[in-house]
Scaffold this motif. Structure first.
Motif, PDB file in Angstrom:
ATOM      1  N   GLY A 193      -2.019   4.092  -4.077  1.00  0.00           N
ATOM      2  CA  GLY A 193      -2.992   3.013  -3.972  1.00  0.00           C
ATOM      3  C   GLY A 193      -2.311   1.702  -3.625  1.00  0.00           C
ATOM      4  O   GLY A 193      -1.279   1.675  -2.964  1.00  0.00           O
ATOM      5  N   TYR A 207       0.842  -1.195   0.000  1.00  0.00           N
ATOM      6  CA  TYR A 207       0.000   0.000   0.000  1.00  0.00           C
ATOM      7  C   TYR A 207       0.872   1.238   0.000  1.00  0.00           C
ATOM      8  O   TYR A 207       1.781   1.389   0.818  1.00  0.00           O
ATOM      9  CB  TYR A 207      -0.916   0.001   1.217  1.00  0.00           C
ATOM     10  N   GLN A 210      -3.934  -0.509  -8.257  1.00  0.00           N
ATOM     11  CA  GLN A 210      -5.387  -0.408  -8.139  1.00  0.00           C
ATOM     12  C   GLN A 210      -5.738   0.508  -6.977  1.00  0.00           C
ATOM     13  O   GLN A 210      -4.914   0.766  -6.095  1.00  0.00           O
ATOM     14  CB  GLN A 210      -6.010  -1.787  -7.921  1.00  0.00           C
ATOM     15  N   ASP A 211      -6.976   0.966  -6.943  1.00  0.00           N
ATOM     16  CA  ASP A 211      -7.428   1.901  -5.911  1.00  0.00           C
ATOM     17  C   ASP A 211      -7.723   1.253  -4.565  1.00  0.00           C
ATOM     18  O   ASP A 211      -7.580   1.892  -3.527  1.00  0.00           O
ATOM     19  CB  ASP A 211      -8.681   2.647  -6.370  1.00  0.00           C
ATOM     20  N   THR A 212      -8.179  -0.003  -4.568  1.00  0.00           N
ATOM     21  CA  THR A 212      -8.581  -0.658  -3.319  1.00  0.00           C
ATOM     22  C   THR A 212      -7.941  -2.030  -3.191  1.00  0.00           C
ATOM     23  O   THR A 212      -7.542  -2.649  -4.189  1.00  0.00           O
ATOM     24  CB  THR A 212     -10.114  -0.840  -3.239  1.00  0.00           C
ATOM     25  N   ILE A 213      -7.886  -2.514  -1.958  1.00  0.00           N
ATOM     26  CA  ILE A 213      -7.356  -3.856  -1.698  1.00  0.00           C
ATOM     27  C   ILE A 213      -8.244  -4.915  -2.354  1.00  0.00           C
ATOM     28  O   ILE A 213      -7.748  -5.918  -2.865  1.00  0.00           O
ATOM     29  CB  ILE A 213      -7.190  -4.099  -0.176  1.00  0.00           C
ATOM     30  N   GLU A 214      -9.542  -4.685  -2.362  1.00  0.00           N
ATOM     31  CA  GLU A 214     -10.460  -5.647  -2.969  1.00  0.00           C
ATOM     32  C   GLU A 214     -10.197  -5.791  -4.467  1.00  0.00           C
ATOM     33  O   GLU A 214     -10.183  -6.905  -5.000  1.00  0.00           O
ATOM     34  CB  GLU A 214     -11.920  -5.235  -2.721  1.00  0.00           C
TER      35      GLU A 214
END
Length: 67
Positions: free
Chosen positions: A24, A19, A41-45
């Motif tokens: 991101g 992170y 990517q923007d999120t961990i998901e």
């Protein structure tokens, strides 16, 4: 903050998610200790979904580690 995919059947590759607060989540793909791919990517998901779709790394393999 960092996650690693913990499974022996993933060798010879190693997968990490790092992170960066200013950018991101990075999915890093290592082969023979050399980074051969990275994805941002923007999120961990989303980054975990990318790892699943592109490399077959299931969500249950990820472990949060210090570092």
């Amino acid at each position: 903050m960092k996650w690693i995919a913990a499974a022996n059947n993933l060798k010879p590759r190693r997968y990490e998610i790092k992170y960066d607060p200013s950018a991101g989540f990075y999915l890093l793909v290592y082969e023979n200790d050399k980074c051969i791919r990275d994805h941002l990517q923007d999120t961990i998901e989303i980054v975990m979904e990318c790892a699943l779709e592109d490399y077959g790394v299931t969500k249950d393999l990820w472990r949060k580690v210090e570092g």
